[in-house]
Design a protein around this motif. Structure first.
Motif, PDB file in Angstrom:
ATOM      1  N   THR A 264       0.827  -1.202   0.000  1.00  0.00           N
ATOM      2  CA  THR A 264       0.000   0.000   0.000  1.00  0.00           C
ATOM      3  C   THR A 264       0.861   1.251   0.000  1.00  0.00           C
TER       4      THR A 264
ATOM      5  N   HIS B 276       0.147   5.559   0.600  1.00  0.00           N
ATOM      6  CA  HIS B 276      -0.778   6.648   0.886  1.00  0.00           C
ATOM      7  C   HIS B 276      -0.163   7.925   0.343  1.00  0.00           C
TER       8      HIS B 276
ATOM      9  N   TYR C  71      -7.109   6.947   2.574  1.00  0.00           N
ATOM     10  CA  TYR C  71      -5.895   7.338   3.286  1.00  0.00           C
ATOM     11  C   TYR C  71      -5.139   8.463   2.575  1.00  0.00           C
ATOM     12  N   ASP C  72      -5.563   8.806   1.374  1.00  0.00           N
ATOM     13  CA  ASP C  72      -4.896   9.840   0.586  1.00  0.00           C
ATOM     14  C   ASP C  72      -5.461  11.221   0.904  1.00  0.00           C
TER      15      ASP C  72
END
Length: 150
Positions: free
Chosen positions: A57, A59, A84-85
């Motif tokens: 992942t 972000h 999460y961005d």
């Protein structure tokens, strides 16, 4: 670094490009245009050779004025963003004319398109950041209203 669960994580601050279409008066790109580190960008190959896919992942925190991107570009960006961005729009005005007082050469319509698309289509956190200037200090309510609409 470790999070509260004891998992190790990394924080990278990457600026893939120092290019900008704006001409903000106090920006180094405007004041010092011949500085060697300005108006450069990392190629995809440079990025890929530096960062291998060891983590599943990523972000992303994007800081942008948002000018000159098409709705299609923003739709594609919204589709790959997740909760999460963050996308931080740096906008100091409440219309084309007021925003152009500092963010010289901006395209306010494309900024508003980007905010609206990201706000409605993406689960990323969308933020409007403005510098407090004499030309906008009496219009903060208009800026807040516009940010909430978009």
């Amino acid at each position: 670094m470790y999070n509260k669960y004891g998992w190790q994580f990394y924080h990278w601050h990457i600026e893939p490009s120092s290019k900008c279409s704006l001409r903000c008066p106090r920006c180094p790109r405007t004041e010092l245009p011949d500085t060697p580190w300005l108006n450069k960008e990392l190629s995809l190959e440079q990025f890929q050779s530096t960062f291998t896919p060891i983590k599943p992942t990523c972000h992303v925190y994007t800081i942008t004025n948002g000018s000159y991107k098409t709705p299609t570009w923003w739709e594609q960006f919204a589709d790959i963003s997740n909760e999460y961005d963050t996308v931080n729009f740096s906008v100091d005005g409440y219309d084309q004319e007021s925003n152009n007082l500092y963010r010289v050469n901006n395209n306010f319509k494309s900024i508003m398109d980007g905010m609206r698309i990201m706000g409605h289509r993406s689960s990323a956190f969308v933020n409007w950041a403005a510098i407090y200037f004499s030309f906008n200090q009496d219009h903060t309510n208009a800026i807040v209203d516009l940010a909430n609409q978009n």
